[in-house]
Scaffold this motif. Structure first.
Motif, PDB file in Angstrom:
ATOM      1  N   PHE A 175      -9.773   7.139  -7.366  1.00 20.18           N
ATOM      2  CA  PHE A 175     -10.199   5.763  -7.210  1.00 20.18           C
ATOM      3  C   PHE A 175     -11.232   5.438  -8.362  1.00 20.18           C
ATOM      4  O   PHE A 175     -12.015   6.171  -8.674  1.00 20.18           O
ATOM      5  CB  PHE A 175     -10.716   5.334  -5.898  1.00 20.18           C
ATOM      6  N   LEU A 206     -12.346  11.617  -0.220  1.00 23.91           N
ATOM      7  CA  LEU A 206     -12.177  12.337  -1.468  1.00 23.91           C
ATOM      8  C   LEU A 206     -13.099  12.994  -1.924  1.00 23.91           C
ATOM      9  O   LEU A 206     -14.506  12.470  -1.757  1.00 23.91           O
ATOM     10  CB  LEU A 206     -11.348  11.332  -2.511  1.00 23.91           C
ATOM     11  N   ILE A 235      -8.889   0.854   2.114  1.00 21.62           N
ATOM     12  CA  ILE A 235      -8.934   2.320   1.857  1.00 21.62           C
ATOM     13  C   ILE A 235      -8.137   3.012   2.832  1.00 21.62           C
ATOM     14  O   ILE A 235      -7.256   3.885   2.466  1.00 21.62           O
ATOM     15  CB  ILE A 235     -10.479   2.830   1.843  1.00 21.62           C
ATOM     16  N   SER A 248     -12.507   7.330   2.225  1.00 21.19           N
ATOM     17  CA  SER A 248     -11.523   8.034   1.720  1.00 21.19           C
ATOM     18  C   SER A 248     -11.524   9.609   1.928  1.00 21.19           C
ATOM     19  O   SER A 248     -10.555  10.175   2.256  1.00 21.19           O
ATOM     20  CB  SER A 248     -11.049   7.769   0.133  1.00 21.19           C
ATOM     21  N   THR A 259     -16.118   3.756  -0.706  1.00 21.89           N
ATOM     22  CA  THR A 259     -14.803   3.997  -1.058  1.00 21.89           C
ATOM     23  C   THR A 259     -14.750   5.767  -0.939  1.00 21.89           C
ATOM     24  O   THR A 259     -13.813   6.305  -0.182  1.00 21.89           O
ATOM     25  CB  THR A 259     -14.214   3.852  -2.312  1.00 21.89           C
ATOM     26  N   GLN A 260     -15.786   6.401  -1.358  1.00 23.08           N
ATOM     27  CA  GLN A 260     -15.669   7.702  -1.258  1.00 23.08           C
ATOM     28  C   GLN A 260     -15.737   7.902   0.269  1.00 23.08           C
ATOM     29  O   GLN A 260     -15.255   9.115   0.559  1.00 23.08           O
ATOM     30  CB  GLN A 260     -16.991   8.323  -1.962  1.00 23.08           C
ATOM     31  N   TYR A 289       0.782  -1.162   0.038  1.00 18.65           N
ATOM     32  CA  TYR A 289      -0.148  -0.005  -0.161  1.00 18.65           C
ATOM     33  C   TYR A 289       0.845   1.163  -0.040  1.00 18.65           C
ATOM     34  O   TYR A 289       0.359   2.372  -0.289  1.00 18.65           O
ATOM     35  CB  TYR A 289      -1.061   0.069   1.179  1.00 18.65           C
ATOM     36  N   VAL A 349     -13.827   9.858  -7.111  1.00 11.32           N
ATOM     37  CA  VAL A 349     -14.041   8.411  -6.804  1.00 11.32           C
ATOM     38  C   VAL A 349     -15.212   7.825  -7.681  1.00 11.32           C
ATOM     39  O   VAL A 349     -16.189   8.229  -7.724  1.00 11.32           O
ATOM     40  CB  VAL A 349     -14.524   8.126  -5.369  1.00 11.32           C
ATOM     41  N   MET A 385      -4.971   5.537   1.618  1.00 14.08           N
ATOM     42  CA  MET A 385      -4.980   7.001   2.154  1.00 14.08           C
ATOM     43  C   MET A 385      -3.772   7.215   2.941  1.00 14.08           C
ATOM     44  O   MET A 385      -3.092   8.425   3.029  1.00 14.08           O
ATOM     45  CB  MET A 385      -6.271   7.468   2.792  1.00 14.08           C
TER      46      MET A 385
END
Ligand code: NAD
Length: 319
Positions: free
Chosen positions: A119, A139, A107, A137, A133-134, A69, A144, A111
């Motif tokens: 992503f 972000l 995730i 994260s 995921t959004q 990662y 995303v 990050m």
């Protein structure tokens, strides 16, 4: 070592979907550097070796290696294909709980690496996994992206092209909503060149019929299940769809693709990731194209978003 404009991808999940994507990336020379990450490190290493041995036969100079990662720090796109594959008879939504735990373990470390890219998520149920995921994260939602109904739309264009004997590239029609059972085709917006498919049927003197359109959308909706029954899982088509999205991003193409994005008022929907035609470029989803749906199509879209919202909210309760 690499030029600043190098196109770097970190792929999380080197199973059938992930490696179909990687193989298509290599053959299309769609990135410069590819890092393969998997919970099964040995598998990622074996896949990196195998792909590297094909380099001499490709027109690509891709740098491919297994990694971890920390190496996501410099990635422009982290593509997530990790998770549990759909089994015969299992709905995409059934996969949610297991895949949510997988995403928690992905995730956070991505990050923590200092990742500042985009992503791209393929893991099912993809609309929900993109939203997770959004959320995990933090972000900008435009960065995303879920693969959404990109593959379903490709299947639709192929089938319509076949039915009308027209190059699928000249068929403009979309599958929208959930990538799953509630997805649908807004036929009022389906065109061959700039002529409505419904008009073509009406004017064909019986050669083409609108009833066939429903058969075609059913075929699109059931395609994944049919392939899974025949060969356990689907991977080539989604691998190529992911490369198409990757190319749109790296090339800053502003291409229209039916990816899954966070709706913030578009189509009368809020706080739900769903597949809609989006303009995709270097910073992700630049804009959502708001199609003019009929009342019946809007009702179907709302119902599809309801399925996604209910599922996501159910998940929140399970936390
Ligand atoms: P697969 O089992 O072949 O591969 C999954 C990979 O994820 C394995 O290599 C596994 O080791 C890895 N993995 C599992 N847990 C992990 C973790 N915690 N961290 C890192 N890696 C982990 O499955 P597949 O056939 O490649 O399918 C992958 C996903 O793609 C599934 O969710 C499937 O439903 C989905 N899919 C999506 C579409 C689409 O249109 N979006 C199409 C087909 C498949």
């Amino acid at each position: 070592m690499y030029k600043d404009d190098s196109r770097r991808v970190a792929l999380i999940g080197t199973g059938l979907v992930g490696m179909s994507y990687a193989y298509a990336l290599l053959n299309q020379n769609a990135c410069d550097e590819l890092v393969l990450v998997d919970i099964d490190r040995k598998r990622a290493e074996g896949e990196a070796m195998d792909l590297n041995h094909g380099l001499a036969f490709s027109g690509s100079h891709m740098k491919i290696r297994a990694g971890d990662y920390a190496e996501c720090a410099d990635a422009d796109i982290v593509v997530i294909c990790a998770g549990v594959a759909q089994k015969p008879g299992e709905s995409r939504l059934d996969l949610l709980q297991r895949n949510t735990e997988v995403f928690r373990s992905i995730i956070g470390p991505v990050m923590a690496s200092g990742f500042k890219g985009l992503f791209l998520v393929a893991t099912n149920p993809v609309d929900i996994m993109a939203r997770i995921t959004q959320q995990l994260s933090g972000l900008d939602p435009r960065r995303v992206i879920g693969s959404g109904t990109a593959l379903d739309t490709a299947r639709l264009r192929y089938l319509l092209g076949d039915y009308f004997s027209v190059d699928p590239r000249n068929v403009h029609a979309y599958v929208i909503g959930e990538h799953g059972d509630s997805e649908f085709v807004p036929w009022s917006q389906a065109m061959v060149a700039t002529k409505s498919v419904l008009d073509i049927c009406a004017e064909s003197g019986g050669k083409y019929c609108t009833a066939e359109m429903e058969t075609i959308s059913g075929e699109v909706r059931d395609a994944a299940q049919k392939i899974i029954e025949a060969k356990r899982s689907t991977y080539y088509g989604i691998g190529m769809a992911l490369v198409r999205i990757t190319r749109a991003i790296f090339g800053n193409e502003s291409s229209v693709l039916t990816v899954s994005t966070l709706l913030r008022g578009e189509y009368g929907q809020q706080d739900v990731y769903a597949g809609v035609p989006c303009i995709v470029g270097r910073d992700g989803v630049r804009d959502v194209i708001h199609l003019k749906l009929t009342a019946e199509e809007q009702r179907k879209f709302d119902a599809s978003c309801r399925v996604l919202k209910d599922t996501y909210e159910g998940l929140q309760l399970n936390k």
